[in-house]
Design a protein around this motif. Structure first.
Motif, PDB file in Angstrom:
ATOM      1  N   PHE A 175       0.830  -1.345   0.074  1.00 15.63           N
ATOM      2  CA  PHE A 175      -0.116   0.013   0.101  1.00 15.63           C
ATOM      3  C   PHE A 175       1.013   1.300   0.002  1.00 15.63           C
ATOM      4  O   PHE A 175       0.640   2.195  -0.560  1.00 15.63           O
ATOM      5  CB  PHE A 175      -1.029   0.031   1.156  1.00 15.63           C
ATOM      6  CG  PHE A 175      -1.776  -1.157   1.112  1.00 15.63           C
ATOM      7  CD1 PHE A 175      -2.537  -1.514   0.008  1.00 15.63           C
ATOM      8  CD2 PHE A 175      -2.733  -1.593   2.348  1.00 15.63           C
ATOM      9  CE1 PHE A 175      -3.399  -2.426   0.071  1.00 15.63           C
ATOM     10  CE2 PHE A 175      -3.559  -2.535   2.228  1.00 15.63           C
ATOM     11  CZ  PHE A 175      -3.897  -2.885   1.085  1.00 15.63           C
ATOM     12  N   ASP A 176       1.897   1.197   0.758  1.00 13.28           N
ATOM     13  CA  ASP A 176       2.790   2.336   0.896  1.00 13.28           C
ATOM     14  C   ASP A 176       3.533   2.569  -0.513  1.00 13.28           C
ATOM     15  O   ASP A 176       3.662   3.521  -1.028  1.00 13.28           O
ATOM     16  CB  ASP A 176       4.004   2.173   1.821  1.00 13.28           C
ATOM     17  CG  ASP A 176       3.276   2.301   3.215  1.00 13.28           C
ATOM     18  OD1 ASP A 176       2.459   2.892   3.302  1.00 13.28           O
ATOM     19  OD2 ASP A 176       3.988   1.810   4.093  1.00 13.28           O
ATOM     20  N   ILE A 177       3.920   1.540  -1.269  1.00 12.75           N
ATOM     21  CA  ILE A 177       4.577   1.613  -2.523  1.00 12.75           C
ATOM     22  C   ILE A 177       3.424   2.153  -3.500  1.00 12.75           C
ATOM     23  O   ILE A 177       3.990   2.852  -4.363  1.00 12.75           O
ATOM     24  CB  ILE A 177       5.146   0.183  -3.038  1.00 12.75           C
ATOM     25  CG1 ILE A 177       6.200  -0.113  -2.102  1.00 12.75           C
ATOM     26  CG2 ILE A 177       5.421   0.323  -4.485  1.00 12.75           C
ATOM     27  CD1 ILE A 177       6.700  -1.391  -2.417  1.00 12.75           C
ATOM     28  N   SER A 178       2.149   1.333  -3.287  1.00  8.80           N
ATOM     29  CA  SER A 178       1.407   2.028  -4.290  1.00  8.80           C
ATOM     30  C   SER A 178       1.207   3.384  -4.176  1.00  8.80           C
ATOM     31  O   SER A 178       0.749   4.479  -5.190  1.00  8.80           O
ATOM     32  CB  SER A 178      -0.068   1.504  -4.002  1.00  8.80           C
ATOM     33  OG  SER A 178      -1.137   1.504  -4.788  1.00  8.80           O
ATOM     34  N   ARG A 179       1.072   4.092  -2.947  1.00 11.15           N
ATOM     35  CA  ARG A 179       0.927   5.586  -2.671  1.00 11.15           C
ATOM     36  C   ARG A 179       2.258   6.409  -3.358  1.00 11.15           C
ATOM     37  O   ARG A 179       1.945   7.697  -3.753  1.00 11.15           O
ATOM     38  CB  ARG A 179       0.737   5.891  -1.339  1.00 11.15           C
ATOM     39  CG  ARG A 179      -0.781   5.711  -0.734  1.00 11.15           C
ATOM     40  CD  ARG A 179      -0.952   6.079   0.656  1.00 11.15           C
ATOM     41  NE  ARG A 179       0.048   5.293   1.483  1.00 11.15           N
ATOM     42  CZ  ARG A 179      -0.569   4.413   2.311  1.00 11.15           C
ATOM     43  NH1 ARG A 179      -1.855   3.995   2.206  1.00 11.15           N
ATOM     44  NH2 ARG A 179       0.356   4.080   3.274  1.00 11.15           N
ATOM     45  N   GLN A 180       3.483   6.013  -3.220  1.00  9.72           N
ATOM     46  CA  GLN A 180       4.445   6.434  -3.846  1.00  9.72           C
ATOM     47  C   GLN A 180       4.415   6.537  -5.240  1.00  9.72           C
ATOM     48  O   GLN A 180       5.023   7.453  -5.778  1.00  9.72           O
ATOM     49  CB  GLN A 180       5.735   5.699  -3.088  1.00  9.72           C
ATOM     50  CG  GLN A 180       6.037   5.754  -1.738  1.00  9.72           C
ATOM     51  CD  GLN A 180       7.197   5.143  -1.316  1.00  9.72           C
ATOM     52  OE1 GLN A 180       8.198   5.272  -1.920  1.00  9.72           O
ATOM     53  NE2 GLN A 180       6.981   4.396  -0.359  1.00  9.72           N
TER      54      GLN A 180
ATOM     55  N   PRO B  19       1.918   6.464  -8.060  1.00  9.99           N
ATOM     56  CA  PRO B  19       0.528   6.312  -8.732  1.00  9.99           C
ATOM     57  C   PRO B  19       0.349   5.606 -10.107  1.00  9.99           C
ATOM     58  O   PRO B  19      -0.692   5.179 -10.158  1.00  9.99           O
ATOM     59  CB  PRO B  19      -0.069   7.663  -8.707  1.00  9.99           C
ATOM     60  CG  PRO B  19       1.571   8.475  -8.633  1.00  9.99           C
ATOM     61  CD  PRO B  19       2.235   7.625  -7.932  1.00  9.99           C
ATOM     62  N   ASP B  20       1.254   5.627 -10.760  1.00  9.76           N
ATOM     63  CA  ASP B  20       1.204   4.892 -11.887  1.00  9.76           C
ATOM     64  C   ASP B  20       1.551   3.325 -12.157  1.00  9.76           C
ATOM     65  O   ASP B  20       1.315   2.782 -13.097  1.00  9.76           O
ATOM     66  CB  ASP B  20       2.459   5.509 -12.896  1.00  9.76           C
ATOM     67  CG  ASP B  20       2.024   7.256 -13.515  1.00  9.76           C
ATOM     68  OD1 ASP B  20       0.937   7.411 -13.286  1.00  9.76           O
ATOM     69  OD2 ASP B  20       3.286   7.687 -13.646  1.00  9.76           O
ATOM     70  N   LEU B  21       1.695   2.842 -10.873  1.00 10.35           N
ATOM     71  CA  LEU B  21       1.883   1.609 -10.716  1.00 10.35           C
ATOM     72  C   LEU B  21       0.525   0.925 -10.035  1.00 10.35           C
ATOM     73  O   LEU B  21       0.275   1.317  -9.020  1.00 10.35           O
ATOM     74  CB  LEU B  21       3.115   1.314  -9.807  1.00 10.35           C
ATOM     75  CG  LEU B  21       3.230  -0.363  -9.458  1.00 10.35           C
ATOM     76  CD1 LEU B  21       3.780  -0.993 -10.510  1.00 10.35           C
ATOM     77  CD2 LEU B  21       4.485  -0.249  -8.367  1.00 10.35           C
ATOM     78  N   THR B  22      -0.103  -0.305 -10.834  1.00 10.54           N
ATOM     79  CA  THR B  22      -1.316  -0.640 -10.219  1.00 10.54           C
ATOM     80  C   THR B  22      -0.773  -2.128  -9.619  1.00 10.54           C
ATOM     81  O   THR B  22      -0.276  -2.867 -10.433  1.00 10.54           O
ATOM     82  CB  THR B  22      -2.320  -0.925 -11.380  1.00 10.54           C
ATOM     83  OG1 THR B  22      -2.750   0.424 -11.864  1.00 10.54           O
ATOM     84  CG2 THR B  22      -3.384  -1.755 -11.096  1.00 10.54           C
TER      85      THR B  22
END
Length: 219
Positions: A114-119, A121-124
């Motif tokens: 979840f932290d990586i996803s927030r950092q 945003p172009d990564l799903t």
């Protein structure tokens, strides 16, 4: 396109821009004769003369000029594609499918993802939680967190990221009724709750005080 054809295209483009085989050779870090040979082989494959050659100068023919312009556009597209890939390596993007064990995944892995996803945003990130051993290639999984032995480690790249330790525990009321086991062999006569996956109960690795490890499989 064969490598020889691409070399011929590069030699031809550089020759037109430099105005000579010598100048093209300097740009490509090859000899003058190597450039001339590459261009001649390109003309032979195409079946058309691309350059007007005199003792003092080189210039593209009408066919050569059109071919040069098309090659420049194509090489620019290739360079743009390479730049795009380089940018994507710097900034993660696209889709990442991750498979993790149910309990460990929810408690430890999901917060990190979840932290990586927030950092980025172009990564799903798509996460699947289960204790079933999936075929990563067949099911299109990019990344998986495994616990225990890696059955498919020979065909996949793997890295150890965490060492999980467990303890053998019992309720005081159980020990009072059934007694305390004094050795690993004693566990065979006790009621044991073991962890299973895909219908198989995983063995316990018990480390003794002297460091040696003994295996015990709950039944």
């Amino acid at each position: 396109m064969e490598p020889a054809s691409l070399q011929g295209v590069l030699a031809f483009v550089q020759t037109v821009e430099a105005g000579s085989f010598t100048g093209a050779g300097r740009r490509l870090h090859v000899t003058k004769s190597a450039v001339g040979k590459a261009v001649a082989q390109l003309e032979q494959r195409l079946g058309v003369r691309l350059l007007n050659r005199t003792t003092r100068s080189l210039s593209p023919t009408s066919e050569g000029l059109g071919y040069y312009e098309a090659c420049v556009r194509a090489l620019s597209e290739i360079e743009a594609a390479q730049s795009l890939l380089a940018e994507r390596r710097l900034v993660p993007s696209g889709r990442l499918r991750v498979d993790v064990p149910l309990a460990f995944g929810r408690r430890c892995v999901a917060p990190v993802l979840f932290d990586i996803s927030r950092q980025f945003p172009d990564l799903t990130i798509e996460i699947s939680f289960n204790d079933r051993r999936v075929d990563l290639i067949e099911e299109g999984i990019d990344l998986a967190v495994r616990m225990g032995d890696l059955d498919d480690s020979l065909s996949l790249a793997a890295r150890r990221i965490y060492a999980q330790r467990s303890a053998i525990c019992a309720a005081p009321s159980y020990l009072e009724k059934h007694g305390r086991p004094r050795s690993i062999d004693d566990l065979a006569s006790h009621s044991v709750i073991g962890y299973g996956r895909d219908g198989i109960v995983r063995p316990w690795s018990v480390r003794h005080a002297d460091g040696h490890i003994e295996k015990f499989t709950p039944r």
